[in-house]
Structure formats: structure tokens, C-alpha cells
Enzyme design. Structure first.
Site, short mmCIF file in Angstrom:
data_model
loop_
_atom_site.label_atom_id
_atom_site.label_comp_id
_atom_site.label_asym_id
_atom_site.label_seq_id
_atom_site.Cartn_x
_atom_site.Cartn_y
_atom_site.Cartn_z
N ASP A 155 28.09 43.25 37.08
CA ASP A 155 28.58 42.39 38.15
C ASP A 155 30.02 42.74 38.54
O ASP A 155 30.64 43.61 37.91
CB ASP A 155 28.48 40.93 37.67
CG ASP A 155 27.99 39.99 38.76
OD1 ASP A 155 28.28 40.25 39.94
OD2 ASP A 155 27.34 38.99 38.43
N GLU A 190 27.56 44.15 43.30
CA GLU A 190 28.81 43.75 43.98
C GLU A 190 28.46 43.16 45.35
O GLU A 190 29.29 43.06 46.21
CB GLU A 190 29.85 44.86 43.99
CG GLU A 190 29.46 46.14 44.68
CD GLU A 190 29.45 46.00 46.19
OE1 GLU A 190 28.34 45.94 46.76
OE2 GLU A 190 30.53 45.95 46.80
N TRP A 191 27.18 42.77 45.48
CA TRP A 191 26.66 41.96 46.58
C TRP A 191 26.70 42.65 47.95
O TRP A 191 26.70 41.98 48.99
CB TRP A 191 27.40 40.60 46.65
CG TRP A 191 27.76 40.09 45.30
CD1 TRP A 191 26.88 39.64 44.35
CD2 TRP A 191 29.06 40.05 44.69
NE1 TRP A 191 27.55 39.30 43.21
CE2 TRP A 191 28.89 39.53 43.38
CE3 TRP A 191 30.34 40.37 45.13
CZ2 TRP A 191 29.97 39.34 42.52
CZ3 TRP A 191 31.41 40.19 44.27
CH2 TRP A 191 31.23 39.69 42.98
N GLY A 192 26.78 43.98 47.95
CA GLY A 192 26.78 44.69 49.24
C GLY A 192 28.11 44.63 49.96
O GLY A 192 28.24 45.13 51.07
N ASP A 193 29.14 44.04 49.32
CA ASP A 193 30.41 43.83 50.02
C ASP A 193 31.19 45.13 50.26
O ASP A 193 32.05 45.19 51.13
CB ASP A 193 31.30 42.85 49.24
CG ASP A 193 30.75 41.42 49.33
OD1 ASP A 193 29.85 41.20 50.17
OD2 ASP A 193 31.22 40.54 48.58
N ASP A 213 24.18 36.18 46.66
CA ASP A 213 23.08 35.67 45.84
C ASP A 213 22.00 34.96 46.66
O ASP A 213 22.30 34.14 47.53
CB ASP A 213 23.62 34.65 44.82
CG ASP A 213 24.51 35.30 43.78
OD1 ASP A 213 24.76 36.53 43.86
OD2 ASP A 213 24.98 34.58 42.89
C1 GLA Z 1 26.77 36.60 40.25
C2 GLA Z 1 25.51 37.44 40.49
C3 GLA Z 1 24.30 36.61 40.10
C4 GLA Z 1 24.40 36.21 38.63
C5 GLA Z 1 25.71 35.47 38.38
C6 GLA Z 1 25.97 35.25 36.90
O1 GLA Z 1 26.83 35.52 41.10
O2 GLA Z 1 25.45 37.85 41.82
O3 GLA Z 1 23.12 37.33 40.33
O4 GLA Z 1 24.32 37.35 37.83
O5 GLA Z 1 26.83 36.17 38.90
O6 GLA Z 1 27.16 34.58 36.65
#
Ligand code: GLA
Length: 416
Positions: A155, A190-193, A213
Site C-alpha cells: 500500500d 497506490e490507487w491509480g493516483d 477503494d
Molecule cells: C487502503 C487500501 C485498501 C486496504 C486498506 C487497509 O485503503 O486501498 O484496499 O488495504 O488500505 O488499511
């Protein structure tokens, strides 16, 4: 304008070639994650409230429910397992949650025919505030290998915004995993950022999250201004589809766009996916998520309680004809051939020459569809098999029929 498109295509081609070259290999030289990883992940059901008994029960349920047989072979432990570091700075599990340790748990999970995933973060602390791996990459990778870990979700909470720093931090862990002596698949989160589809494979990743998420809802109630805005508005199924469809060219065997967990069967009842308007979806919407994640080659990580699934949830998660589209050896992510306010239609070529076609009714009312295969780029006559009805429903050059609101039809077309 034409010049711009040409440059864009050249960039995609170049990145594609680099990604293929950069693909990290398993110890025996094969590709790691040649098809999208499948499994069950703790986060959206348990958040960080789980212990070794829960994990063992879920491992048992993965076998008894038929999940493992259908292809879901990873049990992914997410955030919340950590208990700090010992006096040699080795990362350790929480002794109350995991009194027998992770090695014993991995042995148990492996004895069931499953693989075990674990979680850390490229900063001092994880998103939920637990001990993470920055500056301990090699040591932690070795610890994970010694436990028998098969997958690491890594993450990015608490880390700087900058793309170059992200690349460096992910590469450090990617290299450490490759040097650990064990094949450990690497999931970048890293969520695509920072556009990880451009560099994820080069730093050793087998997959990278494309968005914020997933929440247990159909779409963001307030339209997001851009992908980052989804962190605040909450990413629904449709939002994730809309952003992830742009990165189809970057996916392939060993390097996948990860659209985050399946929320199928959660019904808004539990866990972090219930936040930001995640009050639950209808079974039609859950079936759409399964169809779309499948055709877009996303990893498939269920996150509902496998110990008590209703018949609809089982029907959706365990449809092996649908799963076969996701796991097809060619590894091509579907491309949207039609995309407007009413419809999205995706086409994915398959290794035996067939095509998968998904027809999503985006509207809030039922609509009559009428698509010729030629307008989807498919010439000739086809036999149409409906993968949710498990039967051939027609033959010819087109399909017309009713699609209810938020439903996705999923077909396999065979040339005749
Ligand atoms: C982030 C990730 C989630 C999860 C949480 C855990 O938000 O994007 O998928 O792993 O952390 O804290």
C-alpha cells in the site's frame, strides 16, 4: 488532432513493449501471475478485526464452498495482522491475534491447496496505522519468504505524492521480493493516483490498483470530477469500470489492472466498503461487477463471508464459464466498443478465437438492446452463448433483447 492520437498510440506501444520486457520472472523462469490472481481478501469483511481462527475458518470455507475448485486459490490477508518488530527489527504478527504465528498459518493454508497473501505499505505505517516496511524492504521480504508467503499487497498510505518516489519505493520492494528466494507475487496499491499502469511492471509488480477503494454501491452519488476525487465521493462499481477501461492496453500476462475487491454478497452490511455511501447493491449489480471485472481482466478477490453465502452469491461467484473469460490464457483486457450514457459494450478476444462480449445497461430503466456484431468490430456469423444462462441463445450477425437496469449480459461468441 491526428498527430496527438498517433503520439498517444506510440506511447502505449512503447510502454507495452517495456512492460513485457520488464515482467519479473518466477525462479523457474516462468511468468508470475500469467492470469489475473483470484482469491478472497480480508479487508472488506473484517477490516482489521480478524485473528488466526477467522483465517483458518475462511480457508476451510474456501474449500468447502467450492471457491478453490472454481479457481480462487489465494487467501489474501490485508491490513491489521502486524504486531510491530522484535529486538532484531524483524516484523512480527500481533501475538494476540496470531498466537501460533504466520508460518503455522501459511502451512495450514498450503495444506488446503491454497496460497497465502499478506499486506504492508511503502511508509513507516500502513493505512490503518500498523507497522510497515519502509527501509526494511529486504528484511521483510525475507521474513515473508521464510513464512511461506505467496503474495504481497503493498500500500501507499503515509508516503509522498511524487511519482518518482513511488516508483523508487515500489522497485525497492519488488527487487527485495525477487531476491527473497521465494516466488511472491507483488500487488501495487497506490490507487491509480500516480499512473502505475505506466511503470508498475517495470518495478516488479504483477498488478496495480487503478482507483480509490471500492465501496459497496453502484456509483458515486456525486459525480467525481476526476479519479482522485473518488477517494472522497467513494468509488462504486460503475466508477471503477469507467476509469479502468482507459488502461486496457497496459494489461497482459503477468501485469494486470486491479479494479479492487469484488463486493458481491456484502449487501452493505459490513466492513470499510460500507463507508462513503456503500449501502449495498442488488444481485443484478453484483452480477454486473462479476461480469465486468471478468471481461476487464481484473484480479478477482471476493471479500464476503464465505462461511455463509446465499444461493445468489454462490451463483455469481462460482460461475466457472464466467471465470474462464477472466482466466483466458491470451490475457487481453476487453475494450469498450460502445460507451455512452445508456450502454457500455465490451469485447475481449479469447485464445481459441472466440470473443467475449459484455453488454451493460447503464440506465436506471430497462432498455431494449440491438447491437450488430459488425459495429463491435466482429464480422461474420456467430453462435451466441449466454454465460449467465449457461445456454446458446441464438445465431447470426447481431443480438437484440431486453437488458434490465444495471444488468450486464455476458456472451461468448463462436464464429460459424
Ligand atoms: C487502503 C487500501 C485498501 C486496504 C486498506 C487497509 O485503503 O486501498 O484496499 O488495504 O488500505 O488499511
Amino acid at each position: 488532432m491526428k498527430k496527438k492520437i498517433l503520439i498517444h498510440l506510440l506511447v502505449i506501444l512503447f510502454v507495452g513493449i517495456c512492460n513485457v520486457k520488464a515482467q519479473s520472472k518466477a525462479i523457474d523462469g516462468s511468468i508470475i501471475a500469467p492470469t489475473p490472481p483470484m482469491g478472497w481478501m480480508t479487508w472488506n469483511y473484517f477490516a482489521d478485526n480478524f485473528n488466526e481462527k477467522d483465517i483458518r475458518e475462511m480457508a476451510d470455507a474456501m474449500v468447502s464452498s467450492g471457491m478453490l475448485k472454481a479457481g480462487y486459490d489465494y487467501l489474501f490477508i490485508d491490513d491489521g495482522w502486524q504486531g510491530g518488530r522484535d529486538n532484531k527489527n524483524n516484523i512480527i504478527p500481533d501475538p494476540v491475534k496470531f498466537p501460533s504465528g504466520i508460518k503455522a498459518l501459511a502451512d495450514y493454508v498450503h495444506s488446503k491447496g491454497l496460497k497465502l497473501g499478506i499486506y504492508s505499505d511503502a511508509a513507516p505505517l500502513t493505512c490503518a496505522g500498523y507497522t510497515a516496511s519502509l527501509n526494511f524492504e529486504e528484511q521483510d521480504a525475507k521474513t515473508f519468504a521464510s513464512w511461506g508467503i505467496d503474495y504481497l499487497k503493498y500500500d501507499y498510505c503515509g508516503a509522498p505524492d511524487d511519482m518518482e518516489i513511488a516508483k523508487t519505493r515500489y522497485k525497492k520492494m519488488g527487487d527485495a521480493l525477487r531476491k527473497s528466494g521465494r516466488d511472491i507475487a507483488f500487488g501495487i496499491c497506490e490507487w491509480g493516483d500516480r499512473k502505475p499502469w505506466l511503470w508498475g511492471a517495470q518495478v516488479g509488480g504483477q498488478l496495480w490498483r487503478t482507483t480509490a477503494d471500492v465501496r459497496d454501491k453502484w456509483k458515486s452519488l456525486k459525480p467525481a470530477k476526476n479519479a482522485k476525487d473518488l477517494h472522497g465521493t467513494g468509488a462504486g462499481i460503475l466508477d471503477i469500470v469507467d476509469y479502468s477501461m482507459n488502461y486496457a492496453a497496459y494489461a497482459g500476462p503477468g501485469h494486470w489492472n486491479d479494479m479492487d475487491m469484488l463486493v458481491v454478497g456484502l449487501y452493505g452490511k459490513k466492513g470499510p466498503s460500507g463507508a462513503l455511501g456503500g449501502t449495498g447493491c442488488t444481485d443484478t449489480e453484483y452480477q454486473s461487477q462479476m461480469s465486468l471485472w471478468t471481461i476487464m481482466n481484473s484480479p478477482l478477490a471476493a471479500t464476503n463471508d464465505l462461511r455463509k453465502m446465499n444461493a445468489e452469491t454462490k451463483r455469481i461467484l462460482l460461475n466457472t464459464e464466467v471465470i474462464a473469460i477472466n482466466q483466458d490464457a491470451l490475457g487481453k483486457q476487453a475494450v469498450a466498443k460502445v460507451n455512452n450514457e445508456k450502454w457500455s459494450v465490451f469485447v475481449k478476444p479469447l485464445s481459441n478465437g472466440d470473443f467475449a462480449v459484455a453488454i451493460l445497461n447503464r440506465a436506471d430503466n430497462a432498455q431494449k438492446a440491438n447491437f450488430s456484431f459488425a459495429e463491435l468490430g466482429l464480422t461474420g456469423n456467430y453462435e451466441i452463448r449466454d454465460l449467465w444462462q449457461h445456454k446458446v441463445i441464438g445465431k447470426g450477425k447481431k443480438w437484440d433483447g431486453k437488458v434490465i437496469s444495471h444488468e450486464t449480459k455476458l456472451f461468448r461468441l463462436k464464429k460459424i
